[in-house]
Write an enzyme that holds these catalytic residues in place. Structure first.
Site, PDB file in Angstrom:
ATOM      1  CG  LEU A  27       0.520   5.800   2.496  1.00  0.00           C
ATOM      2  CD1 LEU A  27       1.189   5.113   3.677  1.00  0.00           C
ATOM      3  CD2 LEU A  27      -0.660   6.632   2.963  1.00  0.00           C
TER       4      LEU A  27
ATOM      5  CB  SER B 299      -0.930  -0.006   1.218  1.00  0.00           C
ATOM      6  OG  SER B 299      -0.193  -0.270   2.413  1.00  0.00           O
ATOM      7  CD  GLU B 300       4.733  -0.338   1.263  1.00  0.00           C
ATOM      8  OE1 GLU B 300       5.269  -1.050   2.113  1.00  0.00           O
ATOM      9  OE2 GLU B 300       4.009  -0.801   0.340  1.00  0.00           O
ATOM     10  CB  VAL B 301       2.215   3.093  -4.641  1.00  0.00           C
ATOM     11  CG1 VAL B 301       0.874   2.367  -4.733  1.00  0.00           C
ATOM     12  CG2 VAL B 301       2.406   4.025  -5.825  1.00  0.00           C
TER      13      VAL B 301
END
Length: 272
Positions: free
Chosen positions: A143, A139-141
């Site tokens: 953010l 899910s980093e992308v």
């Protein structure tokens, strides 16, 4: 184990041959903060010298396995300098290395949703058993960042092809899809997850403890060796096991058609 941890617990089962490490921040879905990262590094470093262990179970308390980075930690990172960000990333890297290089197998009991750095946690485990309702995501992308520190371990599990789509989309995917791409080894209904973990544990307990550790080392190292180093390493590994008391007992038991009686190492035995 003498140490007392704030954000995780350590319990023992199967005559102290299995350690259970539980992330205990259910109010934030077991999200990683600096303190929990430090505690995970410490606990796996301490457990690594326990010669009694056949394996470790890593799981989360509550409905999630690990939701990735803690929101408060991310808020603090907004004001970090580049040097401070590098230092924090290196601490996460050290934690992942401590689990990945742990001398005996680590079983991930994935009891619920797993995001970001939480997926990194399961990527460094040897056996991953997930509840079928669990959802995962890099899910980093979403953010504006990337799964950089966890990527070496994830790529070894899922390969470049799947990373190229899952890293850039950040999409959530099911435990079944995680199984298809090699991130998870088995998927079961939540009510059966402990039975599945127990079956995996019993398989570990039926093997020689030193042989199990040698097998993990082979899996981690041989694929990265050139032909000659691999040839020498593997020959020495089997020779050492064959002449060991454990190897001798295993071979005799097989020839005599009886269960082996493997001795438990006294090295680094559990502290009272």
């Amino acid at each position: 184990m003498a140490a007392i941890f704030q954000h995780l617990s350590v319990d023992y089962s199967f005559e102290n041959r299995i350690a259970v490490v539980t992330l205990r921040r259910p109010q934030v879905r077991n999200a990683l903060n600096a303190h929990l990262i430090q505690e995970l590094t410490e606990v796996f470093t301490q457990l690594s010298v326990n010669g009694q262990l056949h394996g470790v179970i890593l799981t989360g308390e509550g409905k999630s396995f690990c939701a990735g980075a803690d929101i408060k930690m991310m808020q603090e990172a907004v004001d970090y300098t580049a040097a401070q960000n590098i230092e924090e990333a290196l601490r996460l890297s050290d934690m992942l290395h401590a689990i990945n290089s742990f001398p005996c197998p680590v079983i991930a009991r994935v009891n619920g949703d797993t995001l970001g750095g939480g997926v990194g946690l399961i990527a460094v485990c040897d056996i991953v058993i997930a509840a079928e309702h669990a959802r995962l995501a890099f899910s980093e992308v979403k953010l504006g960042i990337a799964p950089a520190v966890i990527s070496p371990y994830v790529l070894r599990k899922i390969g470049e092809n799947m990373a190229r789509v899952l890293f850039v989309t950040g999409e959530r995917f099911s435990a079944a899809r995680a199984h298809e791409i090699g991130l998870v080894h088995s998927v079961v209904p939540m009510e059966h997850i402990d039975d599945a973990v127990s079956r995996a544990v019993n398989e570990l307990l039926s093997g020689g403890p030193q042989a199990i550790r040698a097998c993990k080392a082979l899996a981690l190292q041989v694929g990265q060796m050139d032909t000659e180093n691999g040839r020498r390493y593997t020959a020495e590994a089997i020779a050492q096991l064959r002449v060991s008391s454990e190897g001798q007992e295993g071979l005799r038991a097989f020839l005599e058609k009886r269960p082996p009686r493997f001795a438990i190492s006294s090295q680094g035995s559990k502290e009272k």
